[in-house]
Design a protein around this motif. Structure first.
Motif: not given
Length: 348
Positions: A306, A310-311, A340
């Motif tokens: 992410e 948000k991926i 991430s």
């Protein structure tokens, strides 16, 4: 199809032994390593049942058995026990984070992603792969550089500072001042928008400009849109050569061709990584079971990552189905979390 505890224990022991030494596992060996006080004859009966259900198979050259893709699936889904600390060994999360950041506070996202692929490869000793975030079509500004008569270099600067270049072949020989004028107009009126939106607005808003300038801007928008949609560099792979030493994958020329076709074309890899980005947590794709994996003896362990919650992409390890899943799964999981964190911090 449910397996009783005895069948599960024997299947787990068989898969673990086969992963460790790559040899078909016989009933006598299973009676020693399973911890069950069963006779070889009883174990043979259970193995016959497991074979009938499709969890193990008997190679023609041996009385022992090997796991099938279905057997691997049951193993990784229900029988596998994982100790993340043991899996990572002496490399703690702080050390991994340092490897991702390259000891630099100004590492670019592209560099961090490249480092993540290398970390996955070095820790697993297989191939590490990262699908980069899909490039947004939004641009911050553009520039036109006159290369020669009717040849112009379009320079596109994205919101994050990334730069894309495209060559424009025009019918008109534009002067440097005309190119500056066109770039200034686009940046002033459309900077911060997507090329698709600009294309629609161009049709109505450029009538006050001369036709040849309109033509230049339309060509720039088309080229810019193509540049942003180009996903040829959307997969970063590290450690492909590690797979050459894996006999299960490189034992014949057909397998080798499939393996390196996958790395060269990247289409099936992109499709698989895109599928896994829509799931949560670690996903395991096993060859012979998943049509997305091009080789029966290959598995791919993936996890999404992410940016600010948000991926945006997926990473993973490509190796043989006979891999130490209890080690590879935590490597993929932890690297996804650290990537991430690194990208979110880098993006803030």
């Amino acid at each position: 199809m449910q397996l009783d505890n005895r069948a599960q224990t024997l299947l787990k022991a068989l898969v673990e032994r086969y992963i460790a030494d790559g040899q078909p596992v016989g009933s006598r060996a299973l009676s020693k390593i399973s911890g069950l006080e069963l006779s070889p004859a009883t174990i043979r009966n259970v193995m016959a049942d497991l074979e009938e259900m499709g969890f193990v198979a008997s190679p023609h050259t041996s009385a022992g058995r090997v796991p099938t893709p279905r057997g691997y699936r049951v193993f990784v889904d229900t029988l596998l026990t994982i100790d993340s600390v043991d899996a990572i060994g002496s490399l703690d999360e702080a050390a991994l984070e340092t490897k991702l950041q390259s000891r630099s506070q100004i590492s670019s996202p592209q560099k961090i992603i490249s480092n993540a692929a290398q970390v996955l490869s070095s820790l697993s000793q297989f191939a590490g792969v990262v699908m980069t975030p899909k490039r947004e079509s939004i641009f911050k500004q553009i520039e036109f550089l006159r290369l020669s008569e009717k040849r112009i270099l379009l320079v596109i600067v994205g919101p994050g500072g990334d730069v894309q270049n495209r060559l424009l072949l025009t019918e008109v020989d534009y002067t440097p001042s005309q190119l500056v004028q066109a770039a200034n107009y686009i940046n002033q009126h459309y900077g911060g928008l997507g090329f698709d939106e600009v294309r629609l607005r161009l049709q109505n808003e450029l009538r006050q400009l001369r036709d040849d300038m309109t033509s230049l801007m339309q060509a720039a928008v088309e080229a810019g849109s193509d540049a942003m949609a180009d996903d040829s560099d959307n997969v970063v792979i590290s450690g492909e050569r590690n797979l050459l030493s894996v006999a299960d994958l490189s034992s014949n020329m057909t397998s080798l061709r499939k393996l390196f076709d996958m790395f060269e074309q990247k289409t099936s890899l992109m499709q698989l990584l895109d599928v896994s980005s829509k799931a949560t947590g670690v996903q395991i794709f096993i060859g012979g079971e998943s049509q997305l994996v091009p080789m029966d003896d290959m598995s791919i362990v993936t996890a999404p990552y992410e940016v600010n919650g948000k991926i945006v992409g997926t990473l993973g390890v490509i190796g043989p189905t006979r891999m130490a899943y209890e080690r590879v799964i935590p490597i993929v999981d932890i690297t996804a979390k650290l990537l991430s964190s690194a990208l979110s911090g880098n993006n803030s």
